[in-house]
Scaffold this motif. Structure first.
Motif, PDB file in Angstrom:
ATOM      1  N   PHE A  30       6.230  17.991  58.040  1.00 38.46           N
ATOM      2  CA  PHE A  30       5.283  17.364  57.123  1.00 38.46           C
ATOM      3  C   PHE A  30       6.053  16.698  56.006  1.00 38.46           C
ATOM      4  O   PHE A  30       7.199  17.033  55.749  1.00 38.46           O
ATOM      5  CB  PHE A  30       4.346  18.420  56.508  1.00 38.46           C
ATOM      6  CG  PHE A  30       3.521  19.151  57.519  1.00 38.46           C
ATOM      7  CD1 PHE A  30       2.357  18.602  58.011  1.00 38.46           C
ATOM      8  CD2 PHE A  30       3.915  20.387  57.993  1.00 38.46           C
ATOM      9  CE1 PHE A  30       1.599  19.266  58.954  1.00 38.46           C
ATOM     10  CE2 PHE A  30       3.173  21.060  58.940  1.00 38.46           C
ATOM     11  CZ  PHE A  30       2.004  20.500  59.421  1.00 38.46           C
ATOM     12  N   ASN A  31       5.401  15.767  55.310  1.00 35.06           N
ATOM     13  CA  ASN A  31       6.038  15.181  54.138  1.00 35.06           C
ATOM     14  C   ASN A  31       5.486  15.857  52.868  1.00 35.06           C
ATOM     15  O   ASN A  31       4.540  16.645  52.945  1.00 35.06           O
ATOM     16  CB  ASN A  31       5.881  13.661  54.103  1.00 35.06           C
ATOM     17  CG  ASN A  31       4.442  13.211  53.983  1.00 35.06           C
ATOM     18  OD1 ASN A  31       3.638  13.833  53.288  1.00 35.06           O
ATOM     19  ND2 ASN A  31       4.106  12.118  54.664  1.00 35.06           N
ATOM     20  N   GLU A  32       6.073  15.538  51.746  1.00 37.08           N
ATOM     21  CA  GLU A  32       5.701  16.210  50.498  1.00 37.08           C
ATOM     22  C   GLU A  32       4.241  15.967  50.131  1.00 37.08           C
ATOM     23  O   GLU A  32       3.582  16.855  49.597  1.00 37.08           O
ATOM     24  CB  GLU A  32       6.614  15.766  49.362  1.00 37.08           C
ATOM     25  CG  GLU A  32       8.017  16.318  49.496  1.00 37.08           C
ATOM     26  CD  GLU A  32       8.905  15.932  48.335  1.00 37.08           C
ATOM     27  OE1 GLU A  32       8.410  15.883  47.202  1.00 37.08           O
ATOM     28  OE2 GLU A  32      10.092  15.683  48.581  1.00 37.08           O
ATOM     29  N   ARG A  33       3.741  14.783  50.392  1.00 34.79           N
ATOM     30  CA  ARG A  33       2.339  14.479  50.062  1.00 34.79           C
ATOM     31  C   ARG A  33       1.374  15.338  50.873  1.00 34.79           C
ATOM     32  O   ARG A  33       0.396  15.859  50.368  1.00 34.79           O
ATOM     33  CB  ARG A  33       2.070  13.000  50.290  1.00 34.79           C
ATOM     34  CG  ARG A  33       0.768  12.553  49.671  1.00 34.79           C
ATOM     35  CD  ARG A  33       0.546  11.097  49.873  1.00 34.79           C
ATOM     36  NE  ARG A  33      -0.620  11.026  50.734  1.00 34.79           N
ATOM     37  CZ  ARG A  33      -1.060   9.949  51.321  1.00 34.79           C
ATOM     38  NH1 ARG A  33      -0.425   8.830  51.179  1.00 34.79           N
ATOM     39  NH2 ARG A  33      -2.127   9.972  52.068  1.00 34.79           N
ATOM     40  N   GLU A  34       1.667  15.488  52.161  1.00 30.77           N
ATOM     41  CA  GLU A  34       0.807  16.324  53.012  1.00 30.77           C
ATOM     42  C   GLU A  34       0.842  17.781  52.545  1.00 30.77           C
ATOM     43  O   GLU A  34      -0.194  18.435  52.491  1.00 30.77           O
ATOM     44  CB  GLU A  34       1.264  16.243  54.467  1.00 30.77           C
ATOM     45  CG  GLU A  34       1.047  14.896  55.101  1.00 30.77           C
ATOM     46  CD  GLU A  34       1.704  14.761  56.468  1.00 30.77           C
ATOM     47  OE1 GLU A  34       1.091  14.124  57.326  1.00 30.77           O
ATOM     48  OE2 GLU A  34       2.816  15.290  56.650  1.00 30.77           O
ATOM     49  N   ILE A  35       2.028  18.267  52.217  1.00 31.25           N
ATOM     50  CA  ILE A  35       2.174  19.649  51.766  1.00 31.25           C
ATOM     51  C   ILE A  35       1.418  19.880  50.464  1.00 31.25           C
ATOM     52  O   ILE A  35       0.780  20.909  50.288  1.00 31.25           O
ATOM     53  CB  ILE A  35       3.667  20.004  51.587  1.00 31.25           C
ATOM     54  CG1 ILE A  35       4.388  19.974  52.925  1.00 31.25           C
ATOM     55  CG2 ILE A  35       3.859  21.339  50.891  1.00 31.25           C
ATOM     56  CD1 ILE A  35       4.365  21.213  53.748  1.00 31.25           C
ATOM     57  N   SER A  36       1.488  18.923  49.557  1.00 34.21           N
ATOM     58  CA  SER A  36       0.830  19.102  48.259  1.00 34.21           C
ATOM     59  C   SER A  36      -0.686  19.191  48.395  1.00 34.21           C
ATOM     60  O   SER A  36      -1.348  19.790  47.556  1.00 34.21           O
ATOM     61  CB  SER A  36       1.216  17.985  47.293  1.00 34.21           C
ATOM     62  OG  SER A  36       0.690  16.753  47.728  1.00 34.21           O
ATOM     63  N   ASN A  37      -1.240  18.629  49.458  1.00 32.06           N
ATOM     64  CA  ASN A  37      -2.686  18.689  49.686  1.00 32.06           C
ATOM     65  C   ASN A  37      -3.127  19.924  50.464  1.00 32.06           C
ATOM     66  O   ASN A  37      -4.321  20.143  50.638  1.00 32.06           O
ATOM     67  CB  ASN A  37      -3.149  17.434  50.431  1.00 32.06           C
ATOM     68  CG  ASN A  37      -3.031  16.189  49.585  1.00 32.06           C
ATOM     69  OD1 ASN A  37      -3.163  16.237  48.371  1.00 32.06           O
ATOM     70  ND2 ASN A  37      -2.778  15.069  50.223  1.00 32.06           N
ATOM     71  N   MET A  38      -2.169  20.718  50.951  1.00 31.78           N
ATOM     72  CA  MET A  38      -2.502  21.907  51.741  1.00 31.78           C
ATOM     73  C   MET A  38      -2.817  23.104  50.853  1.00 31.78           C
ATOM     74  O   MET A  38      -2.282  23.230  49.756  1.00 31.78           O
ATOM     75  CB  MET A  38      -1.332  22.285  52.652  1.00 31.78           C
ATOM     76  CG  MET A  38      -1.117  21.373  53.796  1.00 31.78           C
ATOM     77  SD  MET A  38       0.223  22.022  54.829  1.00 31.78           S
ATOM     78  CE  MET A  38       0.369  20.701  55.993  1.00 31.78           C
TER      79      MET A  38
END
Length: 48
Positions: free
Chosen positions: A19-27
């Motif tokens: 995953f990228n950082e943006r996807e992780i931050s939304n999890m």
């Protein structure tokens, strides 16, 4: 989950390019735990 644990698991997912950082931050915490378990935790059934 503690912030340190979340950061550690998220960083491992990012390093492995899952995953990228943006996807992780939304999890949510449970989502991060699930994906970390899915990709990194071994099970005894993996070796049968």
């Amino acid at each position: 989950m503690s912030q340190a644990e979340r950061n550690s698991k998220a960083q491992k997912l990012i390093e492995q390019q899952k995953f990228n950082e943006r996807e992780i931050s939304n999890m949510t915490d449970p989502q991060i735990e699930y994906y970390h378990w899915l990709y990194f935790d071994d099970s005894v059934y993996d070796y049968m």
